[in-house]
Design a protein around this motif. Sequence first.
Motif, PDB file in Angstrom:
ATOM      1  N   VAL A 132       0.854  -1.186   0.000  1.00 19.90           N
ATOM      2  CA  VAL A 132       0.000   0.000   0.000  1.00 19.90           C
ATOM      3  C   VAL A 132       0.891   1.237   0.000  1.00 19.90           C
ATOM      4  CG1 VAL A 132      -1.726   1.297   1.284  1.00 19.90           C
ATOM      5  CG2 VAL A 132      -1.826  -1.195   1.212  1.00 19.90           C
ATOM      6  N   SER A 133       0.688   2.049  -0.974  1.00 19.30           N
ATOM      7  CA  SER A 133       1.530   3.231  -1.107  1.00 19.30           C
ATOM      8  C   SER A 133       0.720   4.471  -0.765  1.00 19.30           C
ATOM      9  CB  SER A 133       2.068   3.320  -2.542  1.00 19.30           C
ATOM     10  OG  SER A 133       2.863   4.467  -2.685  1.00 19.30           O
ATOM     11  N   LEU A 134       1.071   5.091   0.323  1.00 20.23           N
ATOM     12  CA  LEU A 134       0.425   6.345   0.721  1.00 20.23           C
ATOM     13  C   LEU A 134       1.502   7.424   0.799  1.00 20.23           C
ATOM     14  CD1 LEU A 134      -1.863   5.186   3.690  1.00 20.23           C
ATOM     15  CD2 LEU A 134      -2.521   5.559   1.322  1.00 20.23           C
ATOM     16  N   THR A 135       1.096   8.635   0.562  1.00 19.93           N
ATOM     17  CA  THR A 135       2.031   9.736   0.701  1.00 19.93           C
ATOM     18  C   THR A 135       1.962  10.222   2.143  1.00 19.93           C
ATOM     19  OG1 THR A 135       1.523  10.346  -1.557  1.00 19.93           O
ATOM     20  CG2 THR A 135       2.740  11.943  -0.245  1.00 19.93           C
ATOM     21  N   GLY A 136       2.913   9.807   2.922  1.00 18.73           N
ATOM     22  CA  GLY A 136       2.902  10.169   4.330  1.00 18.73           C
ATOM     23  C   GLY A 136       3.743  11.396   4.587  1.00 18.73           C
ATOM     24  N   SER A 169       3.875  15.531   9.637  1.00 21.67           N
ATOM     25  CA  SER A 169       2.923  14.441   9.476  1.00 21.67           C
ATOM     26  C   SER A 169       1.537  15.068   9.364  1.00 21.67           C
ATOM     27  CB  SER A 169       2.983  13.514  10.703  1.00 21.67           C
ATOM     28  OG  SER A 169       2.338  14.133  11.798  1.00 21.67           O
ATOM     29  N   PRO A 170       0.523  14.265   9.115  1.00 22.13           N
ATOM     30  CA  PRO A 170      -0.822  14.848   9.061  1.00 22.13           C
ATOM     31  C   PRO A 170      -1.216  15.539  10.366  1.00 22.13           C
ATOM     32  CG  PRO A 170      -0.830  12.671   8.070  1.00 22.13           C
ATOM     33  CD  PRO A 170       0.517  12.846   8.690  1.00 22.13           C
ATOM     34  N   MET A 218      -0.123  23.351   9.368  1.00 18.21           N
ATOM     35  CA  MET A 218       1.188  23.353   8.723  1.00 18.21           C
ATOM     36  C   MET A 218       1.110  22.542   7.434  1.00 18.21           C
ATOM     37  SD  MET A 218       4.282  24.450   9.273  1.00 18.21           S
ATOM     38  CE  MET A 218       4.284  24.692  11.037  1.00 18.21           C
ATOM     39  N   ILE A 219       1.584  23.126   6.361  1.00 20.50           N
ATOM     40  CA  ILE A 219       1.675  22.369   5.120  1.00 20.50           C
ATOM     41  C   ILE A 219       3.083  22.525   4.560  1.00 20.50           C
ATOM     42  CG2 ILE A 219      -0.762  22.537   4.522  1.00 20.50           C
ATOM     43  CD1 ILE A 219      -0.007  24.757   2.540  1.00 20.50           C
ATOM     44  N   ALA A 220       3.455  21.611   3.691  1.00 18.66           N
ATOM     45  CA  ALA A 220       4.750  21.700   3.009  1.00 18.66           C
ATOM     46  C   ALA A 220       4.493  22.034   1.543  1.00 18.66           C
ATOM     47  CB  ALA A 220       5.496  20.377   3.124  1.00 18.66           C
ATOM     48  N   LEU A 221       5.217  23.029   1.054  1.00 16.96           N
ATOM     49  CA  LEU A 221       5.105  23.416  -0.357  1.00 16.96           C
ATOM     50  C   LEU A 221       6.300  22.884  -1.116  1.00 16.96           C
ATOM     51  CD1 LEU A 221       4.004  27.133   0.185  1.00 16.96           C
ATOM     52  CD2 LEU A 221       2.541  25.171  -0.334  1.00 16.96           C
ATOM     53  N   LYS A 222       6.026  22.350  -2.295  1.00 16.81           N
ATOM     54  CA  LYS A 222       7.106  21.851  -3.141  1.00 16.81           C
ATOM     55  C   LYS A 222       7.820  23.021  -3.816  1.00 16.81           C
ATOM     56  CE  LYS A 222       4.187  18.871  -5.117  1.00 16.81           C
ATOM     57  NZ  LYS A 222       3.623  17.771  -5.890  1.00 16.81           N
ATOM     58  N   ALA A 223       8.906  22.706  -4.496  1.00 13.78           N
ATOM     59  CA  ALA A 223       9.711  23.770  -5.108  1.00 13.78           C
ATOM     60  C   ALA A 223       8.907  24.576  -6.117  1.00 13.78           C
ATOM     61  CB  ALA A 223      10.943  23.162  -5.770  1.00 13.78           C
ATOM     62  N   ASP A 224       7.895  23.938  -6.739  1.00 13.64           N
ATOM     63  CA  ASP A 224       7.094  24.663  -7.723  1.00 13.64           C
ATOM     64  C   ASP A 224       5.931  25.423  -7.090  1.00 13.64           C
ATOM     65  OD1 ASP A 224       5.369  22.684  -7.011  1.00 13.64           O
ATOM     66  OD2 ASP A 224       5.228  21.759  -8.996  1.00 13.64           O
ATOM     67  N   GLY A 225       5.863  25.432  -5.758  1.00 11.33           N
ATOM     68  CA  GLY A 225       4.836  26.200  -5.071  1.00 11.33           C
ATOM     69  C   GLY A 225       3.557  25.447  -4.807  1.00 11.33           C
ATOM     70  N   THR A 226       3.432  24.248  -5.332  1.00 15.52           N
ATOM     71  CA  THR A 226       2.227  23.459  -5.081  1.00 15.52           C
ATOM     72  C   THR A 226       2.352  22.736  -3.740  1.00 15.52           C
ATOM     73  OG1 THR A 226       3.130  21.588  -6.299  1.00 15.52           O
ATOM     74  CG2 THR A 226       1.757  23.138  -7.527  1.00 15.52           C
ATOM     75  N   VAL A 227       1.203  22.309  -3.234  1.00 23.06           N
ATOM     76  CA  VAL A 227       1.172  21.687  -1.908  1.00 23.06           C
ATOM     77  C   VAL A 227       1.615  20.229  -1.975  1.00 23.06           C
ATOM     78  CG1 VAL A 227      -0.353  21.024   0.004  1.00 23.06           C
ATOM     79  CG2 VAL A 227      -0.689  23.210  -1.160  1.00 23.06           C
ATOM     80  N   TYR A 228       2.478  19.832  -1.044  1.00 25.56           N
ATOM     81  CA  TYR A 228       2.825  18.423  -0.880  1.00 25.56           C
ATOM     82  C   TYR A 228       1.624  17.770  -0.193  1.00 25.56           C
ATOM     83  CZ  TYR A 228       5.069  14.244   1.044  1.00 25.56           C
ATOM     84  OH  TYR A 228       5.380  12.951   1.378  1.00 25.56           O
ATOM     85  N   ALA A 229       0.875  17.017  -0.961  1.00 26.59           N
ATOM     86  CA  ALA A 229      -0.369  16.444  -0.436  1.00 26.59           C
ATOM     87  C   ALA A 229      -0.073  15.171   0.332  1.00 26.59           C
ATOM     88  CB  ALA A 229      -1.329  16.161  -1.580  1.00 26.59           C
ATOM     89  N   MET A 230      -0.516  15.133   1.566  1.00 22.85           N
ATOM     90  CA  MET A 230      -0.351  13.923   2.370  1.00 22.85           C
ATOM     91  C   MET A 230      -1.656  13.141   2.356  1.00 22.85           C
ATOM     92  SD  MET A 230       1.980  14.806   5.685  1.00 22.85           S
ATOM     93  CE  MET A 230       1.823  16.573   5.754  1.00 22.85           C
ATOM     94  N   SER A 231      -1.548  11.853   2.149  1.00 20.92           N
ATOM     95  CA  SER A 231      -2.742  11.013   2.124  1.00 20.92           C
ATOM     96  C   SER A 231      -3.379  10.991   3.504  1.00 20.92           C
ATOM     97  CB  SER A 231      -2.380   9.582   1.729  1.00 20.92           C
ATOM     98  OG  SER A 231      -1.607   9.556   0.554  1.00 20.92           O
ATOM     99  N   GLU A 232      -4.694  10.868   3.511  1.00 22.64           N
ATOM    100  CA  GLU A 232      -5.361  10.631   4.783  1.00 22.64           C
ATOM    101  C   GLU A 232      -4.909   9.268   5.302  1.00 22.64           C
ATOM    102  OE1 GLU A 232      -7.700  12.220   6.789  1.00 22.64           O
ATOM    103  OE2 GLU A 232      -7.099  13.998   5.657  1.00 22.64           O
TER     104      GLU A 232
END
Lengths: 359, 212
Positions: A24-28, A46-47, B1-15
């Motif tokens: 399972v690959s999630l972006t953590g 983290s989230p 808190m969010i992390a922005l990538k080098a191109d300015g878009t959001v590093y999306a974290m999975s739920e």
Amino acid sequence: MKRNSTWKTVHRYGVYNKSTGAKVSLTGGFGYDYTDGSTATRGFISPNGAWFDNPTVAFTAAAPTKAVTAQNEAKTPYTLSWAPGKLSKKVAVVEALKASGPNFFTAWVDNGGEVDVRITNNGGTYEAKYYTMGTSTQIANPFTASVGDDSSSPIIASEITSNKWLGWMHSPEKRTQIYWAGGASISFYQETNMSADATLLGKTNGAGNTGYTTLYAVENRAIADATKFPVEAATWVASTTDAYEYGRVNASADVRFYFTALNPPAGKLARTLYLDVNPAGPDAGDKAIMFNFSANERSKEYTSFAATPVTATLNKTGSNLRISNGHTSPWSLGIQRWQVLLTPHFTSGALVRLGGTTQ
Amino acid sequence: MIALKADGTVYAMSEPMVLNYVHAASKDMNENKEIVFVKEDGNNHNPVPALCTAPTASRHYPGGTTDVVVCSVEPSDFGTKTYKLRYNGKWVNGLPDMEGRNSENDKNGFRVTMVNPKAGTVVTHTVGGVTTNYVLKPLAVAEAFLPESNAALCNDINFTTVAQFGWSMSDLPSATMIPTAIPNLGQSAGTSKFEVLGRQWRRISLSIRAFS
């Protein structure tokens, strides 16, 4: 020691699809390195938020970003973006109880403190009994109030109808507060973080919608007292109102707020909830729903975003900012700034409503 | 808190993914084993008080004043409880753990995970009424030797001769059994690289002379 017998503790599990075998690959989250002044240090995101090994690090309204490098082979650069609160979407969920065997919850009772609550299906009637935590010892009379709670008469639906507070419990499994109305199901809120929602953060153009999303309170008691925001440290410490009530206003349904995008309107902070005082969109009189200072639980110092650090005890009984006794978790300072309730019908361009609560 | 990538878009974290695990001692890596540790009284969640002794007023951690309790935990203590685990892509959280010590005199503690499902244990994930089966696989495991309660079993151990360790000197590898790294000159196609190697060999031989 026994050389042929060990206790194994697993520090990390992988999760794989049973049918396909695929991992399972999630972006953590990720660990990162950063520099605090001239000191190289590290942290992780983290989230749940970000952690910095150096506790003196604090974001401010004037310095809301920090450059970090991911602890990966590519040393990927990121910019951490601070916001003074967290926007959440809450959706009510109803879930059936197990029809056989006990359903485990916990609750606080008058006679026993924190106890186990076990709800079972007794021939079609669901009933709750209270036990000393982790034991089979039933508590005969958990409540001082005169409710039918003795061993021979467990809590059932009719009892909760008369005493609705009895239905509130905590679910260790779901790690949230649940409500049991006495039937075959429980209800609870499922919360989703909207602070990184691409639609909200990407608001850049559109009539009356430049760099923000308009929100409306759906119920009274919203955090709509413009005189209270942003909250100054000295005011907060002197206030006798607890955190939950601070800034609330009766008859505040339909009061207008807006949530700013990554590229906010001029003079506004990004990713911040504003009270739209003159409800015509962003202007100078609007109030950010935020604390106007940061606090360091270790040093007992707070730093106004507009002034120098002040060493003081932020001891405010009953509030989320009580840091002098060492019992309050630090995240209450870093995360629980504000929280809003969005309807489940969240779609791009649609009217989004909120029930304002401070936490 | 969010992390922005080098191109300015959001590093999306999975739920995080919520996984349902129904425990059974037979699913646990420590089935039929028991771990005993000391902890300070006060946290009644992990483990529950029923698995621990009453607080001992005369025993405290070094420099501490809180009474300690002695807890004995084995996988069967958790019956058939259901755990809602959270998987965030790197870690599976939600299994009961705590920090204990071997004795109240120890200055340092260790983290004990009290429920440790075996490789291949099935967990379920339900979305919109559809349940999918997943399996767990331990990727990092620590082992701690369990104490032997019967001290008499150690009485016959005698280390005065090598044989009593269970091996003899002839079991040790000899120098000829240890491979020597030799530069693979056949893969050094360029003359310049060969010369560099040659200098390295000369430097090594000079060093040997200096020591001899």
